[in-house]
Write a protein that holds these residues in place. Structure first.
Motif, PDB file in Angstrom:
ATOM      1  N   GLY A  94      -0.680   5.931   1.603  1.00  0.00           N
ATOM      2  CA  GLY A  94      -2.145   5.566   0.700  1.00  0.00           C
ATOM      3  C   GLY A  94      -2.201   5.539  -0.609  1.00  0.00           C
ATOM      4  O   GLY A  94      -2.716   5.515  -1.317  1.00  0.00           O
ATOM      5  N   LYS A  95      -0.662   4.793  -1.322  1.00  0.00           N
ATOM      6  CA  LYS A  95      -0.558   4.761  -2.192  1.00  0.00           C
ATOM      7  C   LYS A  95       0.556   3.290  -2.615  1.00  0.00           C
ATOM      8  O   LYS A  95       0.846   2.551  -1.769  1.00  0.00           O
ATOM      9  CB  LYS A  95      -0.162   5.390  -3.223  1.00  0.00           C
ATOM     10  CG  LYS A  95       1.411   6.044  -3.649  1.00  0.00           C
ATOM     11  CD  LYS A  95       1.829   7.222  -3.795  1.00  0.00           C
ATOM     12  CE  LYS A  95       2.843   8.158  -3.301  1.00  0.00           C
ATOM     13  NZ  LYS A  95       3.290   8.870  -4.827  1.00  0.00           N
ATOM     14  N   GLN A  96      -0.204   2.215  -3.808  1.00  0.00           N
ATOM     15  CA  GLN A  96       1.038   1.749  -4.482  1.00  0.00           C
ATOM     16  C   GLN A  96       2.503   1.763  -3.999  1.00  0.00           C
ATOM     17  O   GLN A  96       2.672   3.285  -4.508  1.00  0.00           O
ATOM     18  CB  GLN A  96       0.183   1.387  -5.513  1.00  0.00           C
ATOM     19  CG  GLN A  96      -1.067   0.255  -5.647  1.00  0.00           C
ATOM     20  CD  GLN A  96      -1.053  -0.127  -6.371  1.00  0.00           C
ATOM     21  OE1 GLN A  96      -0.579  -0.192  -8.079  1.00  0.00           O
ATOM     22  NE2 GLN A  96      -1.986  -1.669  -7.007  1.00  0.00           N
ATOM     23  N   ALA A  97       3.482   1.106  -3.961  1.00  0.00           N
ATOM     24  CA  ALA A  97       5.036   1.533  -3.795  1.00  0.00           C
ATOM     25  C   ALA A  97       5.578   0.561  -4.109  1.00  0.00           C
ATOM     26  O   ALA A  97       5.181  -0.947  -4.251  1.00  0.00           O
ATOM     27  CB  ALA A  97       5.303   2.318  -2.198  1.00  0.00           C
ATOM     28  N   ALA A 152       0.625  -3.061  -2.152  1.00  0.00           N
ATOM     29  CA  ALA A 152      -0.604  -2.352  -2.374  1.00  0.00           C
ATOM     30  C   ALA A 152      -0.402  -1.218  -0.780  1.00  0.00           C
ATOM     31  O   ALA A 152       0.991  -0.923  -0.363  1.00  0.00           O
ATOM     32  CB  ALA A 152      -0.918  -3.240  -1.460  1.00  0.00           C
ATOM     33  N   SER A 153      -1.255  -0.090  -1.306  1.00  0.00           N
ATOM     34  CA  SER A 153      -1.686   0.882  -0.267  1.00  0.00           C
ATOM     35  C   SER A 153      -0.622   1.010   1.076  1.00  0.00           C
ATOM     36  O   SER A 153      -1.069  -0.390   1.696  1.00  0.00           O
ATOM     37  CB  SER A 153      -2.814   1.440  -0.088  1.00  0.00           C
ATOM     38  OG  SER A 153      -2.465   2.808   0.234  1.00  0.00           O
ATOM     39  N   THR A 155      -0.864   2.372   4.870  1.00  0.00           N
ATOM     40  CA  THR A 155      -1.091   3.129   6.204  1.00  0.00           C
ATOM     41  C   THR A 155      -0.124   3.544   6.803  1.00  0.00           C
ATOM     42  O   THR A 155       1.044   3.132   6.999  1.00  0.00           O
ATOM     43  CB  THR A 155      -2.366   2.619   6.717  1.00  0.00           C
ATOM     44  OG1 THR A 155      -1.799   1.224   7.395  1.00  0.00           O
ATOM     45  CG2 THR A 155      -3.440   2.109   6.670  1.00  0.00           C
TER      46      THR A 155
END
Length: 308
Positions: A94-97, A152-153, A155
């Motif tokens: 659920g978030k950028q990494a 990007a995010s 799942t």
């Protein structure tokens, strides 16, 4: 027995030996003919070709490279002494990494010299096991050979990360590599069914049509056409030294393939028809991702292609 008789017998013996040797070589050659069905699958169908291909089934992140396609299929993190390394085994959902990795050469040291391919020294891809969430990035490298890909995010689920590169020094200089590793994104994962095979798809108001009937294990031309509002598009802009970038992934094992463009670039006047060289080793369904640029915006179209 006189000299003439002994000479005649010796010639007959040598001739018989030569015939036997020739027959043995012929039989050996017949027994060693290649079998394209042993190549790892790029099958995007409901049944993974890994089940019918021992080599595809055995692919893991830590096994030696299994390059059965141009540059490899990314099912292994090792090939010809080159190894994809990373301490990132999981990434948050659920978030950028930032996914950090390096390529170690046959000498065990990080590779820092890479050749430019389609304007970039490293092409990085991320795809979830159900072939959703496709990302194509161009990471940056630190002086010590550590690459960082800003994802990007993501799942929840199992993801495979691919590094596509060409060393510019060492034993593998000039050779294309595609190495891969899996990453887990914790959380409740919901698998998305693969869309049925189709000849066209739509993205951002554009209609993308794929023409051609590739046969497994054979080189075959593939044509992609782009239209908008029913009219052919002729203003495609160059992207990575071509008018479209096309990659494919295999359902079941997420094997990777890059379909090489053959259409020449002529300014911002690409389209509507784009040609590609397709060579997909195994029959089944493939998930294709076509990236093209218009008006400074990058579009990504996806469709499922059935290979016979």
């Amino acid at each position: 027995m006189n000299f003439s008789s002994r000479f005649t017998l010796r010639r007959r013996a040598l001739a018989a030996a030569g015939t036997a040797a020739t027959l043995a070589l012929t039989l050996a050659a017949c027994g060693s003919s290649g079998d394209s069905s042993s190549m790892p699958g790029m099958d995007h169908g409901g049944t993974s070709s890994a089940a019918s291909s021992p080599r595809a089934t055995a692919s893991t992140d830590d096994m030696p490279g299994m390059d059965h396609a141009a540059g490899g299929n990314g099912l292994s993190g090792n090939q010809d002494g080159y190894r994809l390394t990373s301490s990132d085994r999981s990434l948050a959902a659920g978030k950028q990494a930032a996914y950090r990795f390096a390529v170690a050469g046959p000498d065990g040291k990080p590779v820092t010299r890479f050749a430019v391919d389609q304007t970039k020294r490293m092409h990085f891809y991320a795809i979830r096991s159900d072939l959703t969430g496709f990302q194509h990035l161009h990471p940056t490298m630190a002086a010590d050979g550590t690459w960082s890909a800003g994802l990007a995010s993501l799942t929840p689920g199992s993801w495979r990360m691919f590094a596509s590169f060409t060393p510019d020094s060492g034993a593998g200089k000039g050779k294309d590599f595609v190495l891969g590793r899996t990453v887990t994104v914790p959380g409740g994962a919901t698998r998305t069914p693969l869309p049925a095979a189709a000849g066209s798809t739509q993205v951002d108001g554009y209609t993308v049509t794929v023409k051609g009937e590739p046969m497994a294990g054979m080189a075959h031309p593939l044509t992609v056409s782009v239209a908008k509002d029913g009219k052919p598009v002729t203003d495609l802009q160059p992207y990575l030294d071509t008018y479209a970038h096309l990659t494919a992934f295999h359902e079941g094992d997420t094997a990777f393939a890059h379909l090489h463009p053959t259409t020449k670039v002529n300014g911002d006047h690409g389209g509507p028809d784009l040609s590609f060289h397709a060579e997909l080793p195994t029959a089944g369904n493939w998930r294709l991702f076509l990236q093209f640029r218009t008006g400074g915006t990058l579009h990504t179209a996806a469709l499922t292609l059935r290979v016979g």
